[in-house]
Design a protein around this motif. Structure first.
Motif, PDB file in Angstrom:
ATOM      1  N   LYS A 166      -7.486 -20.386  30.850  1.00 50.07           N
ATOM      2  CA  LYS A 166      -6.394 -19.673  31.650  1.00 50.07           C
ATOM      3  C   LYS A 166      -5.891 -20.666  32.657  1.00 50.07           C
ATOM      4  CE  LYS A 166      -8.263 -14.937  31.920  1.00 50.07           C
ATOM      5  NZ  LYS A 166      -9.758 -15.148  31.149  1.00 50.07           N
ATOM      6  N   VAL A 167      -4.591 -20.818  32.625  1.00 52.84           N
ATOM      7  CA  VAL A 167      -3.880 -21.808  33.719  1.00 52.84           C
ATOM      8  C   VAL A 167      -3.061 -20.998  34.842  1.00 52.84           C
ATOM      9  CG1 VAL A 167      -4.014 -23.793  32.400  1.00 52.84           C
ATOM     10  CG2 VAL A 167      -2.079 -22.071  32.226  1.00 52.84           C
TER      11      VAL A 167
ATOM     12  N   ASP B 227      -2.600 -22.583  38.174  1.00 51.02           N
ATOM     13  CA  ASP B 227      -3.329 -23.871  38.244  1.00 51.02           C
ATOM     14  C   ASP B 227      -2.136 -24.932  38.452  1.00 51.02           C
ATOM     15  OD1 ASP B 227      -5.751 -25.546  37.451  1.00 51.02           O
ATOM     16  OD2 ASP B 227      -4.301 -26.398  36.538  1.00 51.02           O
ATOM     17  N   GLU B 228      -2.394 -25.709  39.302  1.00 57.50           N
ATOM     18  CA  GLU B 228      -1.693 -26.950  39.656  1.00 57.50           C
ATOM     19  C   GLU B 228      -0.999 -27.908  38.546  1.00 57.50           C
ATOM     20  OE1 GLU B 228      -2.177 -29.270  42.879  1.00 57.50           O
ATOM     21  OE2 GLU B 228      -3.446 -27.927  43.964  1.00 57.50           O
ATOM     22  N   SER B 229      -1.927 -27.724  37.377  1.00 65.85           N
ATOM     23  CA  SER B 229      -1.299 -28.550  36.253  1.00 65.85           C
ATOM     24  C   SER B 229       0.039 -27.966  35.606  1.00 65.85           C
ATOM     25  CB  SER B 229      -2.598 -28.536  35.105  1.00 65.85           C
ATOM     26  OG  SER B 229      -2.733 -27.164  34.606  1.00 65.85           O
ATOM     27  N   VAL B 230       0.165 -26.665  35.943  1.00 63.68           N
ATOM     28  CA  VAL B 230       1.261 -25.883  35.329  1.00 63.68           C
ATOM     29  C   VAL B 230       2.333 -25.515  36.415  1.00 63.68           C
ATOM     30  CG1 VAL B 230       0.566 -25.554  33.029  1.00 63.68           C
ATOM     31  CG2 VAL B 230       0.318 -23.862  34.937  1.00 63.68           C
TER      32      VAL B 230
ATOM     33  N   ALA C 212       7.668 -22.334  36.257  1.00 63.05           N
ATOM     34  CA  ALA C 212       7.888 -21.204  35.892  1.00 63.05           C
ATOM     35  C   ALA C 212       6.857 -20.159  35.454  1.00 63.05           C
ATOM     36  CB  ALA C 212       9.386 -20.676  35.077  1.00 63.05           C
ATOM     37  N   VAL C 213       5.612 -20.518  35.677  1.00 57.94           N
ATOM     38  CA  VAL C 213       4.572 -19.785  35.097  1.00 57.94           C
ATOM     39  C   VAL C 213       4.286 -18.676  35.855  1.00 57.94           C
ATOM     40  CG1 VAL C 213       2.109 -19.767  34.502  1.00 57.94           C
ATOM     41  CG2 VAL C 213       3.412 -21.686  33.921  1.00 57.94           C
ATOM     42  N   GLY C 214       4.513 -18.808  37.203  1.00 61.74           N
ATOM     43  CA  GLY C 214       4.196 -17.415  38.127  1.00 61.74           C
ATOM     44  C   GLY C 214       5.338 -16.603  38.037  1.00 61.74           C
TER      45      GLY C 214
END
Length: 139
Positions: free
Chosen positions: A47-48, A68-71, A75-77
């Motif tokens: 999970k990211v 997660d900081e990596s993504v 626009a994941v959020g």
């Protein structure tokens, strides 16, 4: 009658008080459907990102949104929130509510169409807590 201060209430004490409140509230809130829902962003096996919320009556109550900081910045959020809102609308929700601390995500939610309804200053000490809402259906 006597009154007793308890600076370390047990889980049992907390549940007893909460149970009393639930018993009092039940006649007023009985029959209003309530469920929990989660949406996750998964990359590989991990999970990211994710968002956890309650659907209570015709409200979506967002509890936690994490990316997660990596993504971050991809626009994941925004995608998680849009997916959650779409699901909530399919379940009959008309409005959404979220609270966020000043060092968290108020500008993010505002970009997603949320409007600030109230701010508690100096919460819990040097920050502020904002309550934001959004209409999920056109009126």
């Amino acid at each position: 009658m006597e009154y007793k201060l308890d600076i370390e209430p047990s889980d049992s004490d907390i549940n007893e008080v909460r149970g009393g409140l639930i018993q009092h509230n039940t006649p007023f809130l009985q029959g209003i459907p309530k469920s929990q829902v989660g949406y996750y962003a998964i990359e590989g096996e991990s999970k990211v990102g994710g968002v956890i919320a309650d659907i209570w009556g015709n409200w979506l109550l967002i509890k936690f949104l994490w990316v997660d900081e990596s993504v971050r910045g991809k626009a994941v959020g925004s995608e998680l929130l849009q997916l959650l809102e779409s699901h909530a609308v399919s379940e009959g929700c008309k409005s959404a509510l979220v609270d966020t601390l000043s060092f968290q995500a108020k500008p993010f939610y505002e970009k997603q169409g949320y409007k600030c309804q109230m701010v508690l200053e100096n919460y819990p000490m040097d920050s502020s807590l904002s309550f934001l809402t959004k209409s999920l259906v056109e009126e």
